[in-house]
Scaffold this motif. Structure first.
Motif, PDB file in Angstrom:
ATOM      1  N   SER A 232       0.814  -1.219   0.000  1.00  0.00           N
ATOM      2  CA  SER A 232       0.000   0.000   0.000  1.00  0.00           C
ATOM      3  C   SER A 232       0.850   1.272   0.000  1.00  0.00           C
ATOM      4  O   SER A 232       0.323   2.376  -0.049  1.00  0.00           O
ATOM      5  N   PHE A 233       2.168   1.134   0.035  1.00  0.00           N
ATOM      6  CA  PHE A 233       3.069   2.293   0.087  1.00  0.00           C
ATOM      7  C   PHE A 233       3.111   3.000  -1.258  1.00  0.00           C
ATOM      8  O   PHE A 233       3.328   2.390  -2.302  1.00  0.00           O
TER       9      PHE A 233
ATOM     10  N   LYS B 282      14.465  -0.766   1.796  1.00  0.00           N
ATOM     11  CA  LYS B 282      13.519  -1.751   2.321  1.00  0.00           C
ATOM     12  C   LYS B 282      13.037  -1.347   3.720  1.00  0.00           C
ATOM     13  O   LYS B 282      11.889  -1.557   4.081  1.00  0.00           O
ATOM     14  N   TYR B 283      13.911  -0.715   4.480  1.00  0.00           N
ATOM     15  CA  TYR B 283      13.601  -0.312   5.861  1.00  0.00           C
ATOM     16  C   TYR B 283      13.204   1.164   5.965  1.00  0.00           C
ATOM     17  O   TYR B 283      13.222   1.745   7.048  1.00  0.00           O
ATOM     18  N   PHE B 284      12.835   1.750   4.845  1.00  0.00           N
ATOM     19  CA  PHE B 284      12.476   3.165   4.758  1.00  0.00           C
ATOM     20  C   PHE B 284      11.474   3.578   5.834  1.00  0.00           C
ATOM     21  O   PHE B 284      11.695   4.547   6.564  1.00  0.00           O
ATOM     22  N   LEU B 285      10.362   2.853   5.964  1.00  0.00           N
ATOM     23  CA  LEU B 285       9.327   3.230   6.936  1.00  0.00           C
ATOM     24  C   LEU B 285       9.838   3.103   8.365  1.00  0.00           C
ATOM     25  O   LEU B 285       9.497   3.923   9.224  1.00  0.00           O
ATOM     26  N   GLN B 286      10.672   2.113   8.624  1.00  0.00           N
ATOM     27  CA  GLN B 286      11.215   1.918   9.969  1.00  0.00           C
ATOM     28  C   GLN B 286      12.166   3.040  10.360  1.00  0.00           C
ATOM     29  O   GLN B 286      12.309   3.342  11.540  1.00  0.00           O
ATOM     30  N   ARG B 287      12.799   3.660   9.395  1.00  0.00           N
ATOM     31  CA  ARG B 287      13.677   4.805   9.691  1.00  0.00           C
ATOM     32  C   ARG B 287      12.838   6.007  10.126  1.00  0.00           C
ATOM     33  O   ARG B 287      13.297   6.840  10.894  1.00  0.00           O
ATOM     34  N   PHE B 288      11.605   6.073   9.637  1.00  0.00           N
ATOM     35  CA  PHE B 288      10.709   7.147  10.047  1.00  0.00           C
ATOM     36  C   PHE B 288      10.035   6.831  11.379  1.00  0.00           C
ATOM     37  O   PHE B 288       9.823   7.721  12.190  1.00  0.00           O
ATOM     38  N   MET B 289       9.693   5.565  11.579  1.00  0.00           N
ATOM     39  CA  MET B 289       9.000   5.174  12.804  1.00  0.00           C
ATOM     40  C   MET B 289       9.384   3.737  13.169  1.00  0.00           C
ATOM     41  O   MET B 289       8.969   2.800  12.474  1.00  0.00           O
ATOM     42  N   PRO B 290      10.168   3.567  14.233  1.00  0.00           N
ATOM     43  CA  PRO B 290      10.543   2.217  14.652  1.00  0.00           C
ATOM     44  C   PRO B 290       9.290   1.350  14.857  1.00  0.00           C
ATOM     45  O   PRO B 290       8.276   1.816  15.350  1.00  0.00           O
ATOM     46  N   GLY B 291       9.381   0.122  14.437  1.00  0.00           N
ATOM     47  CA  GLY B 291       8.249  -0.789  14.557  1.00  0.00           C
ATOM     48  C   GLY B 291       7.364  -0.827  13.329  1.00  0.00           C
ATOM     49  O   GLY B 291       6.493  -1.691  13.214  1.00  0.00           O
ATOM     50  N   ALA B 292       7.589   0.105  12.396  1.00  0.00           N
ATOM     51  CA  ALA B 292       6.807   0.098  11.148  1.00  0.00           C
ATOM     52  C   ALA B 292       7.230  -1.122  10.325  1.00  0.00           C
ATOM     53  O   ALA B 292       8.287  -1.711  10.548  1.00  0.00           O
ATOM     54  N   ARG B 293       6.409  -1.474   9.374  1.00  0.00           N
ATOM     55  CA  ARG B 293       6.714  -2.633   8.535  1.00  0.00           C
ATOM     56  C   ARG B 293       7.831  -2.292   7.546  1.00  0.00           C
ATOM     57  O   ARG B 293       8.148  -1.120   7.313  1.00  0.00           O
ATOM     58  N   THR B 294       8.405  -3.339   6.963  1.00  0.00           N
ATOM     59  CA  THR B 294       9.366  -3.134   5.886  1.00  0.00           C
ATOM     60  C   THR B 294       8.585  -3.008   4.575  1.00  0.00           C
ATOM     61  O   THR B 294       7.452  -3.474   4.472  1.00  0.00           O
ATOM     62  N   LEU B 295       9.199  -2.370   3.605  1.00  0.00           N
ATOM     63  CA  LEU B 295       8.577  -2.292   2.291  1.00  0.00           C
ATOM     64  C   LEU B 295       8.682  -3.654   1.611  1.00  0.00           C
ATOM     65  O   LEU B 295       9.663  -4.369   1.800  1.00  0.00           O
ATOM     66  N   THR B 296       7.674  -3.999   0.844  1.00  0.00           N
ATOM     67  CA  THR B 296       7.724  -5.242   0.085  1.00  0.00           C
ATOM     68  C   THR B 296       8.751  -5.083  -1.035  1.00  0.00           C
ATOM     69  O   THR B 296       9.178  -3.958  -1.366  1.00  0.00           O
TER      70      THR B 296
END
Length: 125
Positions: free
Chosen positions: A24-25, A65-79
């Protein structure tokens, strides 16, 4: 440096929550929701450097791949599909990474993505 020194924690949270479901990203929508599309080139450079974990001057697929986690720890990884789509939007030389050659502004590619994709093309939500 913390991303919340550039972007509001609330905007980051809203942007990450918007793309919780796998596949959904949408980078265009994410840049708008988190407020990155309205930042200065210096602020974008700072975000680029924060995302470039190995300080190589590039954001490689493995880092993206870890883009969202860099913004918010615990977020999912990108597919894999999301990561490849994001890379292809900014990878003008098809080397599989986002960045700039030596001597160029370090965040040219990220700035181009934000300017072109977010501001010049319509965002259909």
């Amino acid at each position: 440096m913390s991303l919340t020194s550039i972007l509001s924690a609330e905007a980051i949270e809203n942007a990450v929550k918007d793309c919780q479901a796998p596949d959904s990203f949408c980078h265009k929508k994410f840049f708008k929701l988190c407020g990155l599309s309205s930042k200065t080139p210096k602020q974008i450079k700072d975000v680029f450097q924060y995302l470039d974990e190995d300080n190589s001057g590039y954001i490689e697929e493995s880092e993206l791949k870890y883009f969202l986690q860099r913004f918010m720890p615990g977020a999912r990884t990108l597919t894999e599909a999301e990561t490849k789509s994001f890379i292809s939007a900014a990878d003008d030389d098809s080397d599989g990474r986002i960045g700039a050659d030596a001597g160029q502004y370090v965040c040219d590619s990220l700035l181009i993505i934000i300017t072109y994709i977010t501001l010049q093309t319509p965002l259909y939500i």
